[in-house]
Design a protein around this motif. Sequence first.
Motif, short mmCIF file in Angstrom:
data_model
loop_
_atom_site.label_atom_id
_atom_site.label_comp_id
_atom_site.label_asym_id
_atom_site.label_seq_id
_atom_site.Cartn_x
_atom_site.Cartn_y
_atom_site.Cartn_z
N MET A 232 0.82 -1.21 0.00
CA MET A 232 0.00 0.00 0.00
C MET A 232 0.86 1.26 0.00
O MET A 232 0.59 2.21 -0.73
N LYS A 233 1.90 1.27 0.81
CA LYS A 233 2.80 2.43 0.83
C LYS A 233 3.46 2.63 -0.53
O LYS A 233 3.58 3.76 -1.02
N SER A 234 3.89 1.52 -1.13
CA SER A 234 4.60 1.61 -2.41
C SER A 234 3.70 2.20 -3.49
O SER A 234 4.09 3.13 -4.20
N LEU A 235 2.48 1.67 -3.62
CA LEU A 235 1.60 2.14 -4.68
C LEU A 235 1.11 3.56 -4.45
O LEU A 235 1.15 4.40 -5.35
N VAL A 236 0.63 3.85 -3.24
CA VAL A 236 0.09 5.18 -2.96
C VAL A 236 1.17 6.25 -3.13
O VAL A 236 0.93 7.31 -3.71
N SER A 237 2.38 5.96 -2.65
CA SER A 237 3.46 6.94 -2.79
C SER A 237 3.82 7.16 -4.25
O SER A 237 4.11 8.29 -4.67
N LYS A 238 3.78 6.10 -5.06
CA LYS A 238 4.10 6.21 -6.48
C LYS A 238 3.08 7.10 -7.19
O LYS A 238 3.44 7.95 -8.01
N VAL A 239 1.81 6.91 -6.87
CA VAL A 239 0.76 7.73 -7.48
C VAL A 239 0.93 9.19 -7.08
O VAL A 239 0.87 10.09 -7.93
N LEU A 240 1.19 9.45 -5.80
CA LEU A 240 1.29 10.83 -5.33
C LEU A 240 2.54 11.54 -5.84
O LEU A 240 2.56 12.76 -5.96
#
Length: 445
Positions: free
Chosen positions: A401-409
């Motif tokens: 979750m951290k990896s994906l959300v941070s990538k989007v932001l």
Amino acid sequence: MECQKKYGGLFKMYFGFAPPFLVIVNAKHMEYVLGSTKLLEKSRDYRFLHNWLGKGLLTSGSVKWRKQRKILTPTFHFQILEQFVEIFDEYSGILIKKLETEVGKKSVDIYPYVTLCSLDVICATSMGTKVNAQDKSESEYVNSVKAMSRIIMDRSLSLIKMFDFLYCFTNDYREENHALKVLHGYTKAVIKSRKQELMKASGISDSPSEIEDDLGRKKRKTFIDLLLQYNKDGQPISEEEIREEVDTFMFEGHDTTAGAMTFALYSLSKNPDIQEKVVEELRSIFGDDKDRPVTLSDLQEMKYLEAVIKETLRLYPSVPFYSRDVHEDFEYEGTTVPKGTSLLLFVFGLHRDPDTFPDPERFDPERFSQENLRGRSPYAYVPFSAGPRNCIGQKYAMMEMKSLVSKVLRNYELLEVPGHKLLLSPETILKSLSGFHVQLRKRKF
């Protein structure tokens, strides 16, 4: 929620002619149930999962569960999870490219994009295979996962489909048989292939070792590899048991994380001030480089983003309720809870208790600061369950979750779509019938 307001944290609820549920929405009672070493049996409603998952870790009885949990715990060791960070980043990168086509539009439902990305990730980490879900969203495998998730929920709520002797005459029965043929066939084929690779790498027919690439480097181990290599006192796990556990991991680790990540992104679009705090944290980690692959060290530094995800799971727990069956009478505070009772643990309501979380509808990651955590019962917040049968994959899920959300932001600014509201529905996991609509704008990182 209406019953909780009317009757408090403990009440009975009747569904048709079935025995009543004892609904628990209180941290003290929740602690007694989840912390117990006796109340470990999942309720009868989990039987609708058996055709797909068999008696894997999620659905098995307490005796088999203890054995399987002991076997599976080492496969979620931090050193093993670390090798998945590269996979998280790879498929998040594909997601970023897919979202480019939606930049500047008045509204885009991000859920289909995120759930396909999550499916790619879970297939790569659990089976070491590529289904290319983000490129082939209409593939038979992807559609079979969707079909089974829908059918399982429909059966638990339908007075006709919940009975096997009536269910076999429905269209869903035929659709389920087709979906299971696809899902089980795929998993069995991958298990057979990985087993042959491991045997070939070891050069010993009964002792699989490591798989190496063409340069002699050890390939990363997948969930299947670790189970295939398990052998204690000459007793390996059977292929059918491996299939059950891999399918369980597919089910539990796909939709649940996809839902949580989508709720997080949607919540950030509604709270631009909180979104900016997350971006500031990401800038402190990555500088102005929006393309650098994320590392384990980066994920560990994302403290505020972790609080955002935890607050997301408070308001929108992926599994809003779960249940246990009572197999023998037990005494609790002077009252006998009889054998045959089903305990419904209403997590959604627990997380919105104003006594524990003041102004519970407000999205506030500061609830998970060290200062605000002091004195709060650990059983007042249980998105991954708690006690002996807690979620074995919660560290894996948080890293993804951290990896994906941070990538989007790092790539996009999320903006609110005026007038759009979520219509919450527990379809196996918590979803929104109205979708998750946001606006995307390229971020100047």
